[in-house]
Write an enzyme that holds these catalytic residues in place. Structure first.
Site, mmCIF file in Angstrom:
data_model
loop_
_atom_site.group_PDB
_atom_site.id
_atom_site.type_symbol
_atom_site.label_atom_id
_atom_site.label_comp_id
_atom_site.label_asym_id
_atom_site.label_seq_id
_atom_site.Cartn_x
_atom_site.Cartn_y
_atom_site.Cartn_z
ATOM 1 C CG HIS A 1 -22.896 16.694 24.646
ATOM 2 N ND1 HIS A 1 -23.448 17.448 25.655
ATOM 3 C CD2 HIS A 1 -21.864 16.017 25.211
ATOM 4 C CE1 HIS A 1 -22.776 17.247 26.777
ATOM 5 N NE2 HIS A 1 -21.811 16.373 26.538
ATOM 6 C CB CYS B 1 11.599 -5.833 -3.896
ATOM 7 S SG CYS B 1 12.200 -4.380 -3.086
ATOM 8 C CD1 TRP C 1 9.075 -0.370 -0.892
ATOM 9 C CD2 TRP C 1 7.706 0.469 -2.444
ATOM 10 N NE1 TRP C 1 8.205 0.487 -0.274
ATOM 11 C CE2 TRP C 1 7.349 1.010 -1.196
ATOM 12 C CE3 TRP C 1 6.983 0.844 -3.581
ATOM 13 C CZ2 TRP C 1 6.309 1.919 -1.039
ATOM 14 C CZ3 TRP C 1 5.940 1.749 -3.420
ATOM 15 C CH2 TRP C 1 5.604 2.273 -2.173
ATOM 16 C CD GLU D 1 -11.112 4.686 2.945
ATOM 17 O OE1 GLU D 1 -10.812 3.919 3.881
ATOM 18 O OE2 GLU D 1 -10.273 5.240 2.249
ATOM 19 C CE LYS E 1 -9.579 2.094 5.824
ATOM 20 N NZ LYS E 1 -8.557 2.960 6.130
ATOM 21 C CD GLU F 1 -8.036 4.153 9.392
ATOM 22 O OE1 GLU F 1 -8.283 5.354 9.193
ATOM 23 O OE2 GLU F 1 -7.661 3.379 8.497
ATOM 24 C CG ASN G 1 11.854 -8.261 -1.082
ATOM 25 O OD1 ASN G 1 11.720 -7.210 -0.458
ATOM 26 N ND2 ASN G 1 10.854 -9.075 -1.370
ATOM 27 N N GLY G 2 14.189 -6.728 1.151
ATOM 28 C CA GLY G 2 14.264 -6.738 2.615
ATOM 29 C C GLY G 2 15.051 -5.530 3.112
ATOM 30 C CE LYS H 1 -2.727 3.025 -1.208
ATOM 31 N NZ LYS H 1 -3.438 2.747 0.050
ATOM 32 N NE ARG I 1 6.882 -9.000 -4.728
ATOM 33 C CZ ARG I 1 6.731 -9.865 -3.743
ATOM 34 N NH1 ARG I 1 5.752 -10.744 -3.792
ATOM 35 N NH2 ARG I 1 7.534 -9.861 -2.712
HETATM 36 C C1 F6R Z 1 -7.990 5.862 3.658
HETATM 37 C C2 F6R Z 1 -7.075 6.458 2.719
HETATM 38 C C3 F6R Z 1 -7.019 7.943 2.607
HETATM 39 C C4 F6R Z 1 -5.565 8.389 2.762
HETATM 40 C C5 F6R Z 1 -5.431 9.904 2.518
HETATM 41 C C6 F6R Z 1 -4.010 10.370 2.736
HETATM 42 O O1 F6R Z 1 -7.986 4.485 3.592
HETATM 43 O O2 F6R Z 1 -6.350 5.766 2.055
HETATM 44 O O3 F6R Z 1 -7.818 8.554 3.560
HETATM 45 O O4 F6R Z 1 -5.143 8.062 4.041
HETATM 46 O O5 F6R Z 1 -5.823 10.207 1.210
HETATM 47 O O6 F6R Z 1 -3.136 9.714 1.897
HETATM 48 P P1 F6R Z 1 -1.595 9.710 2.191
HETATM 49 O O7 F6R Z 1 -1.373 8.958 3.454
HETATM 50 O O8 F6R Z 1 -0.969 9.043 1.006
HETATM 51 O O9 F6R Z 1 -1.172 11.133 2.327
#
Ligand code: F6R
Length: 643
Positions: free
Chosen positions: A536, A2, A88, A520, A517, A513, A114-115, A638, A27
């Protein structure tokens, strides 16, 4: 999340507010609005979607092709004091009605916020009993009406009285027709900054909104109150006593200011995790004497344990959900990793069979549905095409759906039976960080609540886990405070092209995970292995060019991990270990690791929320050292809204 802007001066307020909001667009938001104190009184304009929708609406109304003092001068929106907001969504989906500013029933008091107000449901009922009719679904409209209820001729006092009744977090900016020369601003756990220009005073949720007017800003501290006049600002503490504050000179340029002084959004979002985790957890934990929640048979989704309870009442979770025969978890990417951890958590806490699947596979399989299956679908955006397809398939198969998502009003949120929001705030960097750890917070809360309702978690253990969850935000902060150590390590390793993460149980899931990272944002060949699987096959890949990061938090499997590490070390790999601090047992890794990262002790089952943070930082620093842009990795979007 927000954006807030407030202005009192001698210029037309609307263009100042819109420009200020534009500077806060980074934001993330889903709707925008302004309120101006003009000749006819309080005038509010709001629009769902981009800020330009609001701007267009106002332009059409004022007959101007641009928003200028000239075009506004003869309109109802003409006024030199106002507040603006980019929202948001939290309570209530994105819409014109739910956008801010929110106004009290008398139409005289306008509030931007905001909050998250945690006791909003009780306050709402209390106000309804006193005849207040609400028009929006927001917690903010409650604040406007509480201020109105307490208003006895002094707006500052009314704001103080109203804020004294709120639980949760807020940054609030308030104006009133009856107090036409000043703006009141107050905060708790959400930022507000103030600045003084020539004959004008501004407040904003972040510095970029003020930079055009001044580089000398006041940072409001928790519970402090600012009263803005055209030519000065008065500050008070939470008891209403006048205080003096010093300005801070802002050196950053506008682009750096958007990132709160961090070089990248990803680093900012990594640092936002303690706050995001608190926001996710706190509304869902209540103490036994807090009242308002039934404690029998979990009918209201809350269970007494003599001290603390998990309350999922807010999401409509009741005991019927825990009667499921099987839980199925479906998601993509990082969210799927949260699902893998969720599987382990459900089995551990609730002793219920769990299947976990990537949505892209699930949707083309021939899955077998049973009437008592429940589905947990995890998605930061709530818009991922594969995830939505999997959800719709499960629904068609007769399953009931719980969504865990970060975006209020997303398709997933709208179509699921229950929604648990992660309250992480907008995540701008493509690589997910705070969304992931808050997803873990949510899935652990649901798994624990299942355990309570199924009788597999007793009150003593529940209390222990709740205490551990409550400690996590401060523990995350502690890890972040040691980030230089990880930065130094990254400076030695960033050119490695083969990085393997390994662990067992929860550590294996955290490894998945961690490896993602690095893939990516560094384009490094990184993989995650269940440590027991090495022999294995994967161990054939290990040589002197390999960095192996062993995540070692599952105490009962330390012997096994030690043996796996010894095997990869014997093949010449460099070894880094992420393990507990202050733990006699984890000292064994000192001997074999080239580098150790120690994280504060939590329950073994909760460890991924913490152990992933050093890995996030490591990936971030390696990316920067490689000269890449961690916020915008190549080939990635994203939100993956197409297959
Ligand atoms: C990793 C990443 C992607 C998302 C995936 C699912 O950093 O951002 O692997 O996690 O595309 O996205 P959402 O969570 O938006 O369904």
């Amino acid at each position: 999340m927000c954006g807030i802007v407030g202005y009192v001066g001698n210029e037309e307020a609307v263009p100042v507010l819109i420009e200020g909001l534009r500077k806060l667009e980074y934001r993330g938001y889903d709707s925008a609005g302004v309120a101006v104190l003009g000749k006819p009184g309080l005038v509010v304009r709001k629009a769902k979607g981009a800020l330009k929708n609001l701007e267009e609406k106002i332009k059409v109304e004022t007959g101007g092709s641009t928003l200028t003092a000239g075009s506004l001068a003869n309109s109802v929106l003409s006024g030199t004091m106002g507040i603006g907001h980019t929202r948001w969504a939290t309570h209530g989906e994105p819409s014109d009605t739910n956008a801010h500013p929110q106004v009290d029933v008398s139409g005289k008091i306008a509030v931007v916020h905001n909050g998250i107000i945690e006791n909003y449901a009780r306050l709402r009922d209390w106000l309804i009993e006193r005849g207040v009719q609400f028009t929006s679904e927001t917690d903010t409209e409650i604040i406007a009406n509480l201020i109105s209820y307490h208003y006895k001729g002094d707006l500052l006092q009314a704001v103080l009285d109203a804020v004294g009744r709120l639980d949760g977090s807020w940054a609030l900016v308030v104006i009133s027709v009856d107090d036409p020369d000043r703006i009141i601003a107050v905060r708790k756990e959400n930022p507000l900054v103030l600045g003084q220009g020539a004959g004008e005073t501004l407040v904003g949720s972040d510095v970029p909104a003020l930079l055009e007017y001044t580089r000398e800003v006041y940072y409001l501290e928790d519970r402090e109150i600012a009263v803005l006049y055209r030519d000065h600002v008065d500050f008070y503490n939470d008891e209403g006593k006048s205080i003096q504050k010093k300005t801070t000179h802002i050196e950053w340029d506008a682009a750096a200011a958007e990132k709160g002084g961090y070089e990248h959004f990803m680093l900012k979002e990594i640092h936002e995790q303690p706050k995001a985790l608190t926001d996710t957890l706190r509304p869902r934990i209540i103490t036994a004497d807090a009242g308002g929640v039934n404690d029998t048979a979990g009918n209201k989704g809350a269970v007494t344990n003599n001290a603390k309870k998990i309350s999922l009442e807010e999401i409509g979770f009741d005991a019927s959900w825990a009667q499921a025969n099987r839980v199925m978890i479906t998601a993509c990417g990082t969210a799927w990793h949260a699902g893998v951890i969720g599987k382990y958590a459900f089995e551990h806490f609730a002793r219920i069979p769990v299947d976990v699947d990537t949505a892209s596979e699930f949707r083309y399989r021939d899955p077998i549905f049973n009437p008592k299956d429940i589905f947990i679908i995890i998605s930061q955006s709530g818009e991922t095409a594969d995830t939505l397809a999997a959800m719709r398939m499960a629904k068609k198969g007769g399953a009931r759906i719980i969504a865990i998502t970060n975006v209020v009003g997303s398709t997933l949120a709208r179509e699921a039976d229950l929604v648990m929001y992660t309250w992480a705030g907008p995540e701008i960097a493509v690589a997910s960080t705070k969304a992931f750890t808050t997803q873990l917070m949510c899935i652990n809360l649901i798994a624990l609540q299942f355990g309570v309702l199924r009788g597999t978690i007793d009150p003593v253990h529940l209390n222990k886990y709740i205490n551990a969850l409550e400690a996590i935000p401060a523990q995350a902060e502690k890890i972040l405070s040691g980030k230089e150590n990880i930065q130094r390590f990254a400076s030695l390793q960033f050119n490695k092209n083969k990085v393997f993460f390994m662990g067992r149980l929860f550590d294996y899931a955290a490894s998945l995970e961690s490896a993602l990272k690095l893939k990516e944002i560094c384009y490094t060949h990184s993989e995650a292995f269940a440590a027991g699987e090495l022999k294995h096959g994967p161990i054939a890949l290990v040589d002197t060019s390999t960095l192996v990061v062993a995540i070692c938090t599952q105490t009962k499997l330390f012997d096994k991990m030690e043996s796996s590490i010894t095997q990869v070390k014997a093949r010449g790999a460099s070894i880094a270990v992420i393990t507990w601090e202050d733990d006699a047992e984890s000292g064994r890794f000192d001997r074999i690791a080239d580098e150790k990262f120690r994280i504060p002790r939590t329950e073994d089952a909760l460890s991924p929320i913490l152990s992933v943070i050093p890995a996030q930082l490591f990936a971030y620093y390696c990316s920067v050292l490689r000269g890449l842009d961690p916020d915008k990795p190549r080939n990635l979007a994203k939100s993956v809204t197409v297959e």
